[in-house]
Design a protein around this motif. Structure first.
Motif, PDB file in Angstrom:
ATOM      1  N   TYR A   5      18.189  18.559  39.044  1.00 52.23           N
ATOM      2  CA  TYR A   5      19.606  18.287  39.283  1.00 52.23           C
ATOM      3  C   TYR A   5      20.204  17.493  38.133  1.00 52.23           C
ATOM      4  O   TYR A   5      21.325  17.767  37.686  1.00 52.23           O
ATOM      5  CB  TYR A   5      19.774  17.531  40.600  1.00 52.23           C
ATOM      6  CG  TYR A   5      21.205  17.423  41.058  1.00 52.23           C
ATOM      7  CD1 TYR A   5      21.823  18.481  41.714  1.00 52.23           C
ATOM      8  CD2 TYR A   5      21.953  16.271  40.835  1.00 52.23           C
ATOM      9  CE1 TYR A   5      23.149  18.399  42.128  1.00 52.23           C
ATOM     10  CE2 TYR A   5      23.268  16.169  41.253  1.00 52.23           C
ATOM     11  CZ  TYR A   5      23.860  17.246  41.898  1.00 52.23           C
ATOM     12  OH  TYR A   5      25.176  17.158  42.302  1.00 52.23           O
ATOM     13  N   VAL A   6      19.457  16.526  37.636  1.00 52.82           N
ATOM     14  CA  VAL A   6      19.937  15.730  36.502  1.00 52.82           C
ATOM     15  C   VAL A   6      20.155  16.611  35.277  1.00 52.82           C
ATOM     16  O   VAL A   6      21.159  16.488  34.574  1.00 52.82           O
ATOM     17  CB  VAL A   6      18.947  14.585  36.197  1.00 52.82           C
ATOM     18  CG1 VAL A   6      19.280  13.926  34.863  1.00 52.82           C
ATOM     19  CG2 VAL A   6      18.974  13.548  37.315  1.00 52.82           C
ATOM     20  N   ARG A   7      19.216  17.525  35.028  1.00 48.84           N
ATOM     21  CA  ARG A   7      19.395  18.429  33.890  1.00 48.84           C
ATOM     22  C   ARG A   7      20.648  19.280  34.061  1.00 48.84           C
ATOM     23  O   ARG A   7      21.378  19.543  33.101  1.00 48.84           O
ATOM     24  CB  ARG A   7      18.164  19.322  33.723  1.00 48.84           C
ATOM     25  CG  ARG A   7      16.963  18.601  33.121  1.00 48.84           C
ATOM     26  CD  ARG A   7      15.907  19.588  32.655  1.00 48.84           C
ATOM     27  NE  ARG A   7      15.368  20.388  33.751  1.00 48.84           N
ATOM     28  CZ  ARG A   7      14.333  20.023  34.497  1.00 48.84           C
ATOM     29  NH1 ARG A   7      13.721  18.854  34.278  1.00 48.84           N
ATOM     30  NH2 ARG A   7      13.896  20.810  35.465  1.00 48.84           N
ATOM     31  N   ALA A   8      20.918  19.726  35.298  1.00 51.48           N
ATOM     32  CA  ALA A   8      22.102  20.560  35.549  1.00 51.48           C
ATOM     33  C   ALA A   8      23.394  19.769  35.333  1.00 51.48           C
ATOM     34  O   ALA A   8      24.370  20.294  34.796  1.00 51.48           O
ATOM     35  CB  ALA A   8      22.056  21.124  36.961  1.00 51.48           C
ATOM     36  N   ILE A   9      23.398  18.502  35.752  1.00 50.08           N
ATOM     37  CA  ILE A   9      24.586  17.669  35.593  1.00 50.08           C
ATOM     38  C   ILE A   9      24.714  17.171  34.156  1.00 50.08           C
ATOM     39  O   ILE A   9      25.812  17.052  33.607  1.00 50.08           O
ATOM     40  CB  ILE A   9      24.543  16.475  36.576  1.00 50.08           C
ATOM     41  CG1 ILE A   9      24.554  16.980  38.035  1.00 50.08           C
ATOM     42  CG2 ILE A   9      25.708  15.514  36.337  1.00 50.08           C
ATOM     43  CD1 ILE A   9      25.786  17.742  38.432  1.00 50.08           C
ATOM     44  N   GLY A  10      23.575  16.868  33.544  1.00 52.00           N
ATOM     45  CA  GLY A  10      23.581  16.442  32.151  1.00 52.00           C
ATOM     46  C   GLY A  10      23.823  14.967  31.924  1.00 52.00           C
ATOM     47  O   GLY A  10      24.053  14.543  30.791  1.00 52.00           O
ATOM     48  N   ASP A  11      23.751  14.159  32.985  1.00 46.39           N
ATOM     49  CA  ASP A  11      24.028  12.727  32.849  1.00 46.39           C
ATOM     50  C   ASP A  11      23.226  11.973  33.901  1.00 46.39           C
ATOM     51  O   ASP A  11      23.640  11.868  35.060  1.00 46.39           O
ATOM     52  CB  ASP A  11      25.528  12.477  33.020  1.00 46.39           C
ATOM     53  CG  ASP A  11      25.938  11.034  32.729  1.00 46.39           C
ATOM     54  OD1 ASP A  11      25.093  10.138  32.856  1.00 46.39           O
ATOM     55  OD2 ASP A  11      27.109  10.824  32.374  1.00 46.39           O
ATOM     56  N   GLY A  12      22.075  11.441  33.493  1.00 51.99           N
ATOM     57  CA  GLY A  12      21.195  10.778  34.447  1.00 51.99           C
ATOM     58  C   GLY A  12      21.795   9.530  35.047  1.00 51.99           C
ATOM     59  O   GLY A  12      21.644   9.265  36.247  1.00 51.99           O
ATOM     60  N   ARG A  60      38.234  20.011  36.845  1.00 54.31           N
ATOM     61  CA  ARG A  60      37.287  21.110  37.044  1.00 54.31           C
ATOM     62  C   ARG A  60      37.839  22.163  37.997  1.00 54.31           C
ATOM     63  O   ARG A  60      37.656  23.365  37.785  1.00 54.31           O
ATOM     64  CB  ARG A  60      35.963  20.555  37.575  1.00 54.31           C
ATOM     65  CG  ARG A  60      34.865  21.575  37.793  1.00 54.31           C
ATOM     66  CD  ARG A  60      33.536  20.880  38.039  1.00 54.31           C
ATOM     67  NE  ARG A  60      32.467  21.777  38.422  1.00 54.31           N
ATOM     68  CZ  ARG A  60      31.786  22.558  37.588  1.00 54.31           C
ATOM     69  NH1 ARG A  60      32.088  22.563  36.301  1.00 54.31           N
ATOM     70  NH2 ARG A  60      30.809  23.335  38.028  1.00 54.31           N
ATOM     71  N   ASP A 100      14.912  15.787  39.045  1.00 58.32           N
ATOM     72  CA  ASP A 100      14.964  16.004  37.598  1.00 58.32           C
ATOM     73  C   ASP A 100      15.727  17.274  37.239  1.00 58.32           C
ATOM     74  O   ASP A 100      16.461  17.320  36.246  1.00 58.32           O
ATOM     75  CB  ASP A 100      13.566  16.005  36.987  1.00 58.32           C
ATOM     76  CG  ASP A 100      12.621  17.003  37.628  1.00 58.32           C
ATOM     77  OD1 ASP A 100      13.008  17.677  38.612  1.00 58.32           O
ATOM     78  OD2 ASP A 100      11.480  17.121  37.150  1.00 58.32           O
ATOM     79  N   MET A 113      15.542  10.192  30.660  1.00 55.39           N
ATOM     80  CA  MET A 113      16.805   9.852  30.020  1.00 55.39           C
ATOM     81  C   MET A 113      16.694   8.473  29.357  1.00 55.39           C
ATOM     82  O   MET A 113      16.147   7.542  29.944  1.00 55.39           O
ATOM     83  CB  MET A 113      17.945   9.827  31.052  1.00 55.39           C
ATOM     84  CG  MET A 113      18.262  11.186  31.646  1.00 55.39           C
ATOM     85  SD  MET A 113      19.156  12.226  30.487  1.00 55.39           S
ATOM     86  CE  MET A 113      19.294  13.720  31.481  1.00 55.39           C
ATOM     87  N   ASP A 154      30.651  19.917  42.525  1.00 58.48           N
ATOM     88  CA  ASP A 154      29.451  20.737  42.316  1.00 58.48           C
ATOM     89  C   ASP A 154      29.662  22.154  42.840  1.00 58.48           C
ATOM     90  O   ASP A 154      29.624  22.394  44.053  1.00 58.48           O
ATOM     91  CB  ASP A 154      28.267  20.069  43.014  1.00 58.48           C
ATOM     92  CG  ASP A 154      26.937  20.733  42.708  1.00 58.48           C
ATOM     93  OD1 ASP A 154      26.939  21.822  42.100  1.00 58.48           O
ATOM     94  OD2 ASP A 154      25.898  20.157  43.075  1.00 58.48           O
TER      95      ASP A 154
END
Length: 217
Positions: A160-167, A70, A158, A1, A38
């Motif tokens: 999990y970060v991709r799933a959340i979209g915000d490092g 959410r 990595d 990121m 989550d």
């Protein structure tokens, strides 16, 4: 990121690994799915139920400021609906819709289980990966007689970060959860946890770098 250095990712990885308990799965009398932003918690709970690790499941969580958009009808309600959509029988799920923090998740879920005639000797706590240690330490404080197994989705940082979209947000959350592990025992919310020096150094370095949006005063 962009904006996060390789060294900061290494430090975040230390926190990520420490905040998980790495418990081997074992059969438990019941499980508690801890509410959060989550929905993966409900997916993990459904998979573990299908695998036969526990017969009954409590989803716990109200609507909070961080999850209201959410999950407008409450974390537990949305978790339950998601799990049913994944094939978990409605009769296997109990609902605890009032908890707004981890201590309440545990205390109120225990009450729901007892009201259903279930007095478990062992409980599986299902949470976000980085919430495992805080959930464990909280349960040891407020429900010390029960045996605890912690579980979460098997993900690398990595992924999990991709799933959340915000490092940056994920690192902020890691720092915030570790701060609670450190601070909450003195406030009477949880038991003490030993923190390796390398983990504490990484935490303090990330704090100094400004990853602090989730810390408490």
């Amino acid at each position: 990121m962009a904006g996060i250095t390789d060294e900061q990712w290494r430090q975040a990885g230390l926190l990520w690994d420490y905040l998980q308990m790495h418990h081997p799965l074992r059969h438990c009398d019941a499980a508690i799915g801890l509410g959060s932003h989550d929905l993966g918690v409900a997916s993990t709970a459904a998979a573990l139920h299908h695998a036969g690790w526990f017969p009954r499941l409590v989803f716990s969580g109200a609507t909070t400021p961080t999850t209201a958009a959410r999950f407008p009808r409450g974390e537990a309600v949305h978790y339950r609906e998601h799990a049913i959509g994944l094939g978990v029988p409605d009769e296997a799920i109990l609902l605890e819709p009032r908890a707004t923090n981890t201590s309440e998740n545990i205390v109120l879920s225990r009450r729901v289980l007892h009201e259903a005639g279930i007095r478990p000797r062992s409980v599986m706590l299902i949470s976000k990966p980085y919430m495992e240690r805080r959930a464990y330490a909280t349960t040891r404080k407020v429900w010390p007689e029960v045996e605890v197994v912690c579980a979460s989705g098997a993900q690398r940082l990595d992924a999990y970060v991709r799933a959340i979209g915000d490092g940056e947000l994920v690192i902020d959350m890691l720092v915030g959860d570790l701060q609670r592990v450190i601070e909450y025992p003195a406030r009477g919310y949880s038991v003490e946890q030993e923190i390796p020096p390398a983990v504490r150094d990484a935490y303090e370095s990330l704090l100094r770098a400004g990853f602090d949006s989730r810390v408490i005063p």
